[in-house]
Structure formats: structure tokens, C-alpha cells
Design an enzyme around this catalytic site. Sequence first.
Site, PDB file in Angstrom:
ATOM      1  N   ASP A 409      35.742  35.577 -27.476  1.00 12.19           N
ATOM      2  CA  ASP A 409      35.604  34.294 -26.732  1.00 12.19           C
ATOM      3  C   ASP A 409      37.164  34.163 -26.167  1.00 12.19           C
ATOM      4  OD1 ASP A 409      34.424  32.236 -25.398  1.00 12.19           O
ATOM      5  OD2 ASP A 409      33.960  31.354 -27.431  1.00 12.19           O
ATOM      6  N   GLU A 464      25.257  25.056 -23.431  1.00 14.37           N
ATOM      7  CA  GLU A 464      26.276  24.548 -24.268  1.00 14.37           C
ATOM      8  C   GLU A 464      26.975  23.452 -23.504  1.00 14.37           C
ATOM      9  OE1 GLU A 464      30.425  27.230 -23.913  1.00 14.37           O
ATOM     10  OE2 GLU A 464      28.687  28.392 -24.498  1.00 14.37           O
TER      11      GLU A 464
END
Length: 652
Positions: A409, A464
Site C-alpha cells: 500500500d 473504502e
Amino acid sequence: MKKKAISRLALTFVAMLTALPMLHAEERISVSSPDGGLNVNITLNDRIHYDVVSHGTTLLSDCRLSLTTRKATLGEKPALKSKKRRSVKETLTPVFPLKNAKVENAYNELTLTMKGGYAIEWRVFNDGLAYRFVTTLSGEQDILDEEFALNFPSDYTLTLQQPKEFKTSCEENYSTVQSSAWKTDDKMSELPFVISTPAARILVSEAELFHYPGMFVKSTGKNGVRSLFAPKPLRWSDDGDRRVKIEEAADCIATVEGKRAYPWRYMVVATEDAMLVESNMGLRLAGESRVADTSWIKPGQVSWEWWNGATVYGPDVNFTSGFNLDTYKYFIDFAAHYGIPYILLDEGWAASTRDPFTPNPTVDLYELIRYGKERGVGIWVWLTWLTVDKHMDLFKTFAEWGVKGVKIDFMDRQDQWMVDYYERVAKEAAANHIMVDFHGAYHPSGMELRYPNILSFEGVRGMEFNGSCKPENSVYYPFIRNVVGPMDYTPGAMVSMQPNLYAGKRPNNASIGTRAYQLALYVLFESHLTMLADSPTRYYQNDDCTRFITSVPVNWDETRVLYAKYGETCIVAKRKAGKWYVGGMTAETGCDTKLPLSFLAGGRSYKMTSYTDGPNAFHQAMDYRRSEKNVSASDVIDIHMVRNGGFAAVIE
């Protein structure tokens, strides 16, 4: 003496006449698609120019391309040495097919070899075109710039994803901009983007991006676009546990070997909106897989705990839920119950985000791996890219532990160094039989095809983002983002709301769009690793929906677009072996249409289990209806999707 002077003057005049055609020489060369419907008309004079013509209509005019090294601009005053043509017709077999198990690949190719050590390869397909530079220069070369310039013959509508700077996670909502109104000092756009013309839509992206920065575009201020690239970083320092601060950059965008092929610049030219959704252009431009044995790579679904706050509850939960061993074992049991092959442990599984070798003792990763193996569920773990970069030996350790994959990430860049980082990770992971999901990532651009252990990329505003992830933006994804490759969107919310009524926060997260819309995303959106983002508790409470979700494959034998209206509605049918799945989504306008089932084989009866928007779903988005009925290829069914609604079905 006078006669000699006259003679010299005559010779000079003859020399000038001889040179004149060379100074003004212009060469025109064309290459067409196999069906003759698409033409690229190339002009060589002071620069390399080209027009794109679809069925007699000029879509793009006087476009330019060049590549500037420290020594020369390749494409300036081009001198043609030779041209070579060939036609290709072949069938491709993807390692893991996102759309079709067999992909027809037919194109006409033109290679223009120039003086100065470079060539330009053109490929023209029935549904698009691509070109790339190939150089045969000696030694290393600093690339100062690459010019990709498009000019529009009239005012077009552009669909752009516009970051403020080169440092971006590529999660911006799409912007709709008129080409004539886009100014040079407005925000740039990343790839892919779409140009809407009266005659066709043109999706622009890149393929085979290796050891080179990703491309952005900006306005020329003259009704056109022009490429720009992040400079090559030279020196940086840590800025926390997941980011760096670039302190010095080079005056070039890349340093490369002089003998190489550059990324493909490609355009999908869609005379119908469905052609965008169906496109396999990136696959058709890809090289061979660099992973010889792919038998250990297993695409599939994964249960994910971050979005729901690792919260489970109910009469069978007699422990405090959270990022701990009991909760993760509950996730494993849930995955095993529904046949989900993986669970993902996001931030919190390790004692420190900087140390990938010391698990959080409350989680006990070793016990989870053992327990998961016993239950037939593999373990993925989350890491920051910076931690991976500092500990590239972790892949060997994870393989020894039994970890199946890593979600990496916060890369948030696509300069040359970062593109190289993706490949270093893919290679090292493949060497240790570890799968990869790149989050906080740029768009797929061919690396996932060379390294099929890369199962997905983010580069999208996914669920998200909760209330700011709306169908009015997400409905573009089948037409834009998923055209270029797999997409880590993280669907699966079991609490659905209309945007004017939205209220959600972990652990009570919710999504915009109806329940039927959420189910449809599993058919519509393409990824080799598809998340189930909600809590196991909510999935147990909605067993019929969960059984549909977990039955949807991640790879397909065949894809048919049944209805497509760009930026408004998309309905597709996808086949895996003997089952067809249908998924439809729409935005604020809603959609009513009739859907022929002629894609089914004739002479047979099928059972269709469908999930449709209920009569009150326009207001209470949780309202849906599940029904079963027998259908055949001759049937036509009515589809009603409310605003931000959907339709999902399995036909067997």
C-alpha cells in the site's frame, strides 16, 4: 572571368533547385485496420504528424509524437530509412482471463525505421490503434521528454481523473471537461481517460510500462492534450512509515538502455459504448509471461476486515472482537463456510508497520496460518511499500511461514524509480510463490500480464471512501478503469443507502447504491482478487446474498455486453463453464429496458435466480427481491433498476 562567374551562379542555382525538394519533402503513409474502418494517416515533414480517421470521420488531427534524449529529439526532421508492413491474426489465451478465455488478436502493423537510431511501430486494430518508439542507440540515454500530443478538430467532452500533483493514489473522482475549456494551468489528468466525440469514444492509456515513468496528460490550451511525466527522483528521505519526501530530482524523466522498446501509447476507438467494456487492448499489446510456472497462482475472493473494523457480533461471538486471534479465526471459519479461499489481515497484524518479521502477539499469525490451512483458507497480509522496500527478503520468510499473498500500500507515485519498484516486488514475490495486490497504486499497464502473480491494482475510488463512493462515479468503471486491467474496488456492503440519506461509519459502514447494485458489482467489476468488505456477521444475516456473491467467479470464459450507455448504465453477461451471470448497474437516472436472453444456447431450459431492486429501493436502498424462474434463449426479460440501482442474476 565574367563567363566563370556566370557558370558559378548557374551551378549555385541548380544546387538550390536540387536541395529545394529535400527541404520541403513530405511523405505521407497510411495504415488501416483489418476491416478498413480505422485509418492512421502519418505525415513526415518537419515532425511526425498523424490523423486518426474512423469510417471516414476524422477524430484526431495533426497529432504529434517525439522522444527527446540529451543529444537529440527523435521525431524532429525525421528521415525515413525504411518501412515494413505485416498483418497478424492470432488467438491469445490469457493465463487468467478477466473477460474471455480466448481473445482474437488481429491488426496491421507498420514499422517506420528512421535515420538516427530509432523506429516507430504502429499497430491498427478494428477497435483501436497503438504506437511505440524503439531505439537502437548506444549506451545509456537520459530521456528528457516524450511528446504524446493529440489535437481535436472540434470541441470534445473529456472524462478525466485529475490529481493535484504527480504524487497521487489515483483515487480521484472523474471530472467531465470540455476540451476547448480545459486550460494549461488546470489540473492534469492521469491515465486512462476518455475522449467523447460525435462519432466515437476514444480511451487513451499505455501498455508495457517497464523501467519508465507512467504518463499523465495536460491541456495544450489549444483544444488538445499533451503528455507530461514525473522527473526521475535522485534523493529522498523517509516521511513516516509509508511515505518518502523527494528531496532532489533529475532534469530528465528516465535513464534507459539505448537499445529498447518504449511503452505502447494506445487508443481504444469505440463506435459503440459496449466496445469499451469489451476491450482487451492491453492484453493484445502485452508480452509473454515471465513466470514460467503459474500453477501456484490462485485467483479468488478474499474476506477483508479493515472496512468493517474487524467487528463481529451475535450469539455465537463470546469474545471481544477486534484485531486479535479469536476474531481472525472467526473470519477463517466464515471463509471456510462459504468456500472463500482467502482472508486478508490489514494494518495491525504486525507489532510494528516497520517490522514485517514480528507479528502482533494478540493476532498470532503463525497459529492463524496453521488454522487456515486446516480449514482450507489461505492468509494474505498488508504491508506498506516502504517496509517492503527495506526488507525485500520478507518474501522468502513469508513463503516459509505459509503466507499466500501480500497487499502492498501507499506507493502513490509512478515515476521511473517507483515503476521499477513494482517489478522488483513482482519478481521477488514470484520467486517465492507469493501473490501480490498493489493498493495505493497507479493503473494496470502490462506488468500484471508479465507477472501474473500480481492479482490486482487499486487506482480507483473504491468503497473504502464510503459516502463519497457514489454510483454516479462508479458507473464509469466498466467503460474506463476496468478496460485497462484488474481493479481492487472492495465491494460487498450489506448496508445500502441512497446518497441523500447516507450515514455510515466503522464499524457500521454502509455503501451508496441499492443491495441489488452491490451484488451486481461482483459480476461487473473485474479483479483476480475480489474482496468481501463487510463483516461476516452481516453476511451470515444475509445468507442468500452471500451465497450469490461467493458463487461469482473472478475469471471468465466469455463476456457479452447486453446494454451499455456510457456514464449511465451497464449490463453484462459473463459465462464460466455452464453458468451465466448477469450484472447491471445504473446511476441517478435509473434504467428500464428489455433484455433478450439470446446469449443462452438454444433448445435448452435454464433456471434464473435474480436479485432486483424492490419497489421502495429508490428510497430504502436495502429493499430487494429474490426470485427464481425458468428461462430460455427465446425469452426477453424486463429490467427495472431504480436510481443508483442494480440487477444481478445467475442462469444455469
